[in-house]
Design an enzyme around this catalytic site. Structure first.
Site, short mmCIF file in Angstrom:
data_model
loop_
_atom_site.label_atom_id
_atom_site.label_comp_id
_atom_site.label_asym_id
_atom_site.label_seq_id
_atom_site.Cartn_x
_atom_site.Cartn_y
_atom_site.Cartn_z
N GLY A 121 -27.26 -81.60 23.08
CA GLY A 121 -27.87 -82.02 24.34
C GLY A 121 -27.79 -80.86 25.30
O GLY A 121 -27.79 -79.71 24.89
N LEU A 164 -25.47 -67.25 29.25
CA LEU A 164 -24.16 -67.86 29.51
C LEU A 164 -24.11 -69.31 29.02
O LEU A 164 -25.13 -69.99 28.96
CB LEU A 164 -23.80 -67.79 30.99
CG LEU A 164 -24.67 -68.51 32.03
CD1 LEU A 164 -24.44 -70.01 32.06
CD2 LEU A 164 -24.41 -67.94 33.42
N ARG A 165 -22.90 -69.71 28.66
CA ARG A 165 -22.68 -71.12 28.27
C ARG A 165 -21.97 -71.81 29.41
O ARG A 165 -20.99 -71.28 29.93
CB ARG A 165 -21.76 -71.22 27.05
CG ARG A 165 -22.31 -70.74 25.76
CD ARG A 165 -21.17 -70.49 24.78
NE ARG A 165 -20.22 -69.51 25.31
CZ ARG A 165 -19.03 -69.24 24.81
NH1 ARG A 165 -18.59 -69.90 23.76
NH2 ARG A 165 -18.25 -68.32 25.35
N CYS A 200 -30.30 -76.85 28.13
CA CYS A 200 -31.10 -75.77 27.53
C CYS A 200 -31.71 -76.11 26.17
O CYS A 200 -32.93 -76.06 26.03
CB CYS A 200 -30.24 -74.52 27.39
SG CYS A 200 -29.85 -73.81 29.00
#
Ligand SMILES: NC(=O)c1ccc[n+]([C@@H]2O[C@H](COP(=O)([O-])OP(=O)(O)OC[C@H]3O[C@@H](n4cnc5c(N)ncnc54)[C@H](O)[C@@H]3O)[C@@H](O)[C@H]2O)c1
Length: 440
Positions: free
Chosen positions: A260, A153-154, A263
């Site tokens: 950035g 997931l984002r 993750c």
């Protein structure tokens, strides 16, 4: 299915709320009592669009519970997810697995009946073997299987990504565990989401390979942007020109201040460490890690150059602090490199971010926080866009110009058009696009 999630951060909370919404009974556990207290009071500990409503609905319908007590949650669970943090280990950049191993110890002591232990945290190849070993040591006759199920997931689009993913990856060779995982994700089978069953080590590597590949893509276009600036080309057109090629694809080709977030920086670094440990370096990723770190540092220089080479005694209005839009996550955000460097060069910073100011106030010193974009611009010697929030895409530019002391605007996300900005009288600098000077 009775599901327990250990770790109620971005991934644990979103996964827990979505599994509950699929119809499972989910208990989210966290060691941080203040997080659990907030959730019990209906307050989200993080900003994620739509999460408050999804949590409220599933709490109301008694499918989603929160606790600090793992005993209560783990006993009788069909599946226990480990969704704790795996930050960079201080000193060497390997993934710090202490939280994962801590969670495995707790599971070992508390599980009963056949339990599927699912590692959702991003962990280096072989961690599943280690988790299995830890549990086996405490419970030599325990009935359990350890599965890898990395999360893709984002932040900012997490609920959609969880419920309508491009794919789900499940690493296990245990037939009973496979059935439990199929049952958990059954609603996705109905939507024909590809569910990829692999060996556990393969699944663990897929997550790092995916993040590293995306980081390579971003870094590639960032270096193209630098080249565009030297040769007078336009990186947005280069992106479109290559992205329309189906083999390349359009996504992750926006030039910017460097990646950035929680993750990419730690995962690229951890992958290089694993690869080196196994005598099989991934040199392209080594380079990406180095280039990206240097890029974030170089961005302050770009701002200083746009302001005539000297910012001492000047005030800079900054729009956006989070590492990307739609999140309050400040982990490894470019702003954490750029703002201190500008302050070190003598500038005063006035910043506004729609969601991340509280988080930023713990990480950045001596920042004046503004209550909106216009207040950040008021009396400043330049305006710098650091994060691409939608609300910064359609600013009242006349009002911004009137608020600023000068006409300098630096857009590190290319959200405005150089022609428009020049026409409106700004001395506008962006990333990888020609400067336009309309002055005679
Ligand atoms: N954030 C993302 O966008 C994202 C996306 C995909 C994968 N991941 C991976 O998922 C994992 C979790 O990331 P995150 O961003 O949700 O982390 P986070 O730091 O937001 O949350 C981790 C939580 O785990 C809790 N915790 C630690 N040990 C615990 C234990 N034994 N029992 C209960 N709770 C415990 C901490 O208090 C914290 O609240 C990481 O490995 C990360 O790489 C994150």
């Amino acid at each position: 299915m009775k599901v327990t999630i250990l770790g109620t951060g971005y991934v644990g909370l979103v996964s827990g709320a979505c599994f509950a919404d699929f119809g499972h009974t989910v208990t989210c556990v966290d060691k941080d009592a203040s997080k659990i207290e907030k959730l019990e009071a209906g307050i989200m500990p993080i900003y994620e669009p739509g999460l408050d409503d999804l949590v409220a609905k599933n709490v109301e319908e008694e499918r989603l519970f929160f606790t600090t007590d793992p005993a209560e949650a783990i006993r009788g669970a069909d599946a226990v997810f480990i969704a704790v943090g795996t930050p960079s280990r201080r000193g060497d950049g390997h993934a710090d697995l202490s939280y994962v191993y801590g969670a495995a110890e707790e599971i070992a002591q508390l599980m009963d009946g056949f339990t599927v232990v699912v590692t959702k945290s991003t962990v280096p190849v072989g961690t599943g073997d280690e988790v299995e070993e830890i549990i086996r040591k405490t419970r030599p006759d325990g009935d359990f299987a350890v599965v890898s199920n990395p999360e893709f997931l984002r932040e900012g689009a997490a609920i959609k990504d969880f419920k309508i993913p491009d794919r789900v990856v499940v690493g296990t060779e245990d037939e009973r565990a496979r059935e439990v995982m199929k049952e958990l994700y059954r609603p996705l089978f109905l939507n024909e989401t590809p569910i990829l069953f692999t060996a556990r080590r393969t699944s663990e590597l897929i997550k790092y390979a995916a993040n590293a590949f995306l980081a390579v893509k971003i870094t590639f276009i960032n270096e193209m942007a630098d080249l565009c600036e030297k040769v007078g080309a336009n990186v947005q057109e280069v992106s479109r020109g290559i992205g329309l090629d189906g083999r390349i694809g359009k996504k992750f080709l926006n030039a910017g201040p460097g990646y950035g977030g929680s993750c990419f920086p730690k995962d690229t670094l951890a992958l290089t460490k694993t690869a080196n440990d196994h005598g099989s370096p991934v040199r392209i990723v080594d380079t990406v890690v180095e280039v990206n770190a240097a890029r974030k540092k170089a961005m302050a220089g770009k701002v200083i150059a746009a302001m005539g080479g000297d910012v001492s005694g000047k005030t800079i209005g900054v729009l956006g602090l989070a590492f990307k839009q739609n999140t309050d996550d400040m982990r490894d955000a470019p702003s954490l490199d750029i703002l201190p460097a500008l302050q070190a060069a003598g500038a005063t910073i006035k910043a506004y971010d729609p969601e991340a100011m509280e988080e930023a106030s713990h990480l950045l010193k001596d920042i004046q926080f503004a209550k909106n974009a216009y207040e950040a611009a008021e009396g400043a010697d330049a305006l710098v866009i650091v994060t691409e929030w939608d609300q910064f895409r359609a600013l009242d530019l006349e009002r911004i110009k009137a608020a600023l002391k000068s006409n300098v605007a630096v857009d590190l996300r290319n959200i405005y058009s150089p022609e428009d900005m020049a026409t409106k009288g700004f001395a506008y600098t962006s990333i990888g696009r020609p400067l336009i000077n309309l002055e005679p």
